[in-house]
Write a protein that holds these residues in place. Sequence first.
Motif, PDB file in Angstrom:
ATOM      1  N   GLU A  50       0.791  -1.225   0.000  1.00  0.00           N
ATOM      2  CA  GLU A  50       0.000   0.000   0.000  1.00  0.00           C
ATOM      3  C   GLU A  50       0.826   1.280   0.000  1.00  0.00           C
ATOM      4  OE1 GLU A  50      -2.402  -2.549   3.048  1.00  0.00           O
ATOM      5  OE2 GLU A  50      -0.424  -2.621   2.123  1.00  0.00           O
ATOM      6  N   PRO A  51       1.738   1.458   0.973  1.00  0.00           N
ATOM      7  CA  PRO A  51       2.438   2.754   1.007  1.00  0.00           C
ATOM      8  C   PRO A  51       3.244   3.035  -0.256  1.00  0.00           C
ATOM      9  CG  PRO A  51       2.716   1.576   3.074  1.00  0.00           C
ATOM     10  CD  PRO A  51       2.114   0.605   2.104  1.00  0.00           C
ATOM     11  N   LEU A  52       3.986   2.045  -0.740  1.00  0.00           N
ATOM     12  CA  LEU A  52       4.825   2.274  -1.912  1.00  0.00           C
ATOM     13  C   LEU A  52       3.991   2.522  -3.158  1.00  0.00           C
ATOM     14  CD1 LEU A  52       7.606   2.453  -3.184  1.00  0.00           C
ATOM     15  CD2 LEU A  52       7.570  -0.027  -3.494  1.00  0.00           C
ATOM     16  N   LEU A  53       2.946   1.699  -3.367  1.00  0.00           N
ATOM     17  CA  LEU A  53       2.115   1.867  -4.551  1.00  0.00           C
ATOM     18  C   LEU A  53       1.418   3.221  -4.544  1.00  0.00           C
ATOM     19  CD1 LEU A  53       0.865   0.806  -7.139  1.00  0.00           C
ATOM     20  CD2 LEU A  53      -0.910  -0.299  -5.768  1.00  0.00           C
ATOM     21  N   ALA A  54       0.886   3.617  -3.394  1.00  0.00           N
ATOM     22  CA  ALA A  54       0.195   4.902  -3.311  1.00  0.00           C
ATOM     23  C   ALA A  54       1.148   6.055  -3.568  1.00  0.00           C
ATOM     24  CB  ALA A  54      -0.464   5.062  -1.938  1.00  0.00           C
ATOM     25  N   LYS A  55       2.348   5.984  -3.005  1.00  0.00           N
ATOM     26  CA  LYS A  55       3.329   7.057  -3.207  1.00  0.00           C
ATOM     27  C   LYS A  55       3.769   7.146  -4.660  1.00  0.00           C
ATOM     28  CE  LYS A  55       5.291   7.099   1.471  1.00  0.00           C
ATOM     29  NZ  LYS A  55       6.499   6.838   2.299  1.00  0.00           N
ATOM     30  N   VAL A  56       4.035   5.984  -5.258  1.00  0.00           N
ATOM     31  CA  VAL A  56       4.501   5.990  -6.643  1.00  0.00           C
ATOM     32  C   VAL A  56       3.403   6.477  -7.582  1.00  0.00           C
ATOM     33  CG1 VAL A  56       5.265   4.523  -8.546  1.00  0.00           C
ATOM     34  CG2 VAL A  56       6.263   4.231  -6.285  1.00  0.00           C
ATOM     35  N   ALA A  57       2.156   6.029  -7.357  1.00  0.00           N
ATOM     36  CA  ALA A  57       1.054   6.452  -8.211  1.00  0.00           C
ATOM     37  C   ALA A  57       0.798   7.954  -8.076  1.00  0.00           C
ATOM     38  CB  ALA A  57      -0.210   5.666  -7.870  1.00  0.00           C
ATOM     39  N   ALA A  58       0.819   8.454  -6.839  1.00  0.00           N
ATOM     40  CA  ALA A  58       0.619   9.889  -6.629  1.00  0.00           C
ATOM     41  C   ALA A  58       1.743  10.684  -7.279  1.00  0.00           C
ATOM     42  CB  ALA A  58       0.558  10.193  -5.133  1.00  0.00           C
ATOM     43  N   SER A  59       2.972  10.195  -7.132  1.00  0.00           N
ATOM     44  CA  SER A  59       4.117  10.860  -7.749  1.00  0.00           C
ATOM     45  C   SER A  59       4.009  10.846  -9.273  1.00  0.00           C
ATOM     46  CB  SER A  59       5.413  10.183  -7.310  1.00  0.00           C
ATOM     47  OG  SER A  59       6.533  10.779  -7.923  1.00  0.00           O
ATOM     48  N   ALA A  60       3.496   9.746  -9.825  1.00  0.00           N
ATOM     49  CA  ALA A  60       3.351   9.646 -11.280  1.00  0.00           C
ATOM     50  C   ALA A  60       2.348  10.667 -11.803  1.00  0.00           C
ATOM     51  CB  ALA A  60       2.924   8.234 -11.668  1.00  0.00           C
ATOM     52  N   VAL A  61       1.246  10.857 -11.088  1.00  0.00           N
ATOM     53  CA  VAL A  61       0.251  11.851 -11.493  1.00  0.00           C
ATOM     54  C   VAL A  61       0.869  13.251 -11.485  1.00  0.00           C
ATOM     55  CG1 VAL A  61      -1.902  12.996 -10.840  1.00  0.00           C
ATOM     56  CG2 VAL A  61      -1.746  10.508 -10.765  1.00  0.00           C
ATOM     57  N   VAL A  62       1.574  13.568 -10.401  1.00  0.00           N
ATOM     58  CA  VAL A  62       2.201  14.889 -10.295  1.00  0.00           C
ATOM     59  C   VAL A  62       3.289  15.057 -11.354  1.00  0.00           C
ATOM     60  CG1 VAL A  62       3.532  16.419  -8.803  1.00  0.00           C
ATOM     61  CG2 VAL A  62       1.637  15.093  -7.849  1.00  0.00           C
ATOM     62  N   THR A  63       4.068  13.991 -11.603  1.00  0.00           N
ATOM     63  CA  THR A  63       5.111  14.047 -12.633  1.00  0.00           C
ATOM     64  C   THR A  63       4.504  14.303 -14.010  1.00  0.00           C
ATOM     65  OG1 THR A  63       6.591  12.560 -11.423  1.00  0.00           O
ATOM     66  CG2 THR A  63       6.930  12.729 -13.795  1.00  0.00           C
ATOM     67  N   ALA A  64       3.417  13.612 -14.320  1.00  0.00           N
ATOM     68  CA  ALA A  64       2.752  13.806 -15.610  1.00  0.00           C
ATOM     69  C   ALA A  64       2.248  15.243 -15.739  1.00  0.00           C
ATOM     70  CB  ALA A  64       1.593  12.822 -15.753  1.00  0.00           C
ATOM     71  N   HIS A  65       1.627  15.738 -14.689  1.00  0.00           N
ATOM     72  CA  HIS A  65       1.129  17.110 -14.696  1.00  0.00           C
ATOM     73  C   HIS A  65       2.265  18.103 -14.907  1.00  0.00           C
ATOM     74  CE1 HIS A  65       0.411  20.938 -12.567  1.00  0.00           C
ATOM     75  NE2 HIS A  65      -0.776  20.876 -13.125  1.00  0.00           N
ATOM     76  N   ASN A  66       3.347  17.944 -14.156  1.00  0.00           N
ATOM     77  CA  ASN A  66       4.453  18.893 -14.245  1.00  0.00           C
ATOM     78  C   ASN A  66       5.178  18.803 -15.585  1.00  0.00           C
ATOM     79  OD1 ASN A  66       3.818  19.753 -11.709  1.00  0.00           O
ATOM     80  ND2 ASN A  66       5.468  18.668 -10.673  1.00  0.00           N
ATOM     81  N   HIS A  67       5.208  17.610 -16.164  1.00  0.00           N
ATOM     82  CA  HIS A  67       5.805  17.431 -17.488  1.00  0.00           C
ATOM     83  C   HIS A  67       5.053  18.284 -18.517  1.00  0.00           C
ATOM     84  CE1 HIS A  67       7.856  15.120 -20.712  1.00  0.00           C
ATOM     85  NE2 HIS A  67       6.705  15.236 -21.350  1.00  0.00           N
ATOM     86  N   VAL A  68       3.727  18.198 -18.495  1.00  0.00           N
ATOM     87  CA  VAL A  68       2.894  18.987 -19.418  1.00  0.00           C
ATOM     88  C   VAL A  68       2.990  20.473 -19.085  1.00  0.00           C
ATOM     89  CG1 VAL A  68       0.526  19.429 -20.170  1.00  0.00           C
ATOM     90  CG2 VAL A  68       1.324  17.073 -19.869  1.00  0.00           C
ATOM     91  N   LEU A  69       2.966  20.794 -17.789  1.00  0.00           N
ATOM     92  CA  LEU A  69       3.029  22.195 -17.366  1.00  0.00           C
ATOM     93  C   LEU A  69       4.320  22.862 -17.825  1.00  0.00           C
ATOM     94  CD1 LEU A  69       2.086  24.645 -15.725  1.00  0.00           C
ATOM     95  CD2 LEU A  69       3.107  23.581 -13.693  1.00  0.00           C
ATOM     96  N   ARG A  70       5.459  22.194 -17.623  1.00  0.00           N
ATOM     97  CA  ARG A  70       6.730  22.792 -18.032  1.00  0.00           C
ATOM     98  C   ARG A  70       6.807  22.982 -19.540  1.00  0.00           C
ATOM     99  NH1 ARG A  70       8.765  19.470 -13.801  1.00  0.00           N
ATOM    100  NH2 ARG A  70       9.142  17.780 -15.296  1.00  0.00           N
ATOM    101  N   ARG A  71       6.283  22.008 -20.289  1.00  0.00           N
ATOM    102  CA  ARG A  71       6.283  22.130 -21.746  1.00  0.00           C
ATOM    103  C   ARG A  71       5.422  23.314 -22.176  1.00  0.00           C
ATOM    104  NH1 ARG A  71       4.997  16.680 -24.676  1.00  0.00           N
ATOM    105  NH2 ARG A  71       2.970  17.044 -23.711  1.00  0.00           N
ATOM    106  N   TRP A  72       4.292  23.491 -21.522  1.00  0.00           N
ATOM    107  CA  TRP A  72       3.387  24.606 -21.813  1.00  0.00           C
ATOM    108  C   TRP A  72       4.054  25.939 -21.475  1.00  0.00           C
ATOM    109  CZ3 TRP A  72       0.676  27.897 -18.278  1.00  0.00           C
ATOM    110  CH2 TRP A  72      -0.343  28.667 -18.861  1.00  0.00           C
TER     111      TRP A  72
END
Length: 268
Positions: free
Chosen positions: A172-194
């Motif tokens: 639970e802890p690792l999966l939740a952290k990695v999934a949350a980090s992946a969402v934020v990483t995806a968002h920031n990837h698009v944000l920086r490109r924009w």
Amino acid sequence: MSQPAKPSRTRARSDAPVSAASTKAAAQRLKMRRELASAAMELFATKGYEATTVDEIAAAAGVARRTFFRHFRSKEEAIFPDHDDTLVRAEAVLTAAPPNEHPLDTVCRGIKEVMRMYAASPALSVERYRLTREVPALREREIASVARYERLFTRYLLRHFDEHEHTGGNDEPLLAKVAASAVVTAHNHVLRRWLRAGGKGDVETQLDHAFGIVRSAFGTGFAAGAVATAERPAATARTSSDVLVAVARTDAPLDEVMRTIQQALKEA
């Protein structure tokens, strides 16, 4: 004969002004924070970050020094006036999520509040991005803000962990952290490109594409409508000291970044 009291009607009358006053005060607070932030950024751009003082920022915004410190603890904090309110809005998205919505989709909707914050003032956001690239103290403040969103989303995903998908372990802890980090990483990837494109482009479509990649990579293991149990009391009670480190180029395509994270998980 005296007439019986009508508490419900009286209460409704007394509540309305309080609510209106509270809303007005919040709007005024945000307006002042944005004015201070605008003054700070203009001074940082013209004088330089190190040479700019809090007194100068307050004077440029037409307020006293003590007013500045009612809104911000330091001059680097003034560059990010909206994150507190955006975090509240993101949490409200999680709280009001439909019971049948996939938890990862809910988190993706929550992080979109951050993009809306940036997209509301493209020119200001582009200038802020430039400054954070040049000033380490501002970059550190930005990283701290990102961590707050990751913690919020991790807590939410922990409450929706599907034990039937993962048996015989403590994922639970690792999966939740990695999934949350992946969402934020995806968002920031698009944000920086924009931001690098000057705040132009169909950022909503780009976000949806990025979130689709995250969902396909990390969508298993969470259940819509899951609730905490006595054995799994949820969010803040479960912690882990494990740290996952994955290295990828900053200009790498998002699907490559996701594959790197997945490979790191397999080797952990």
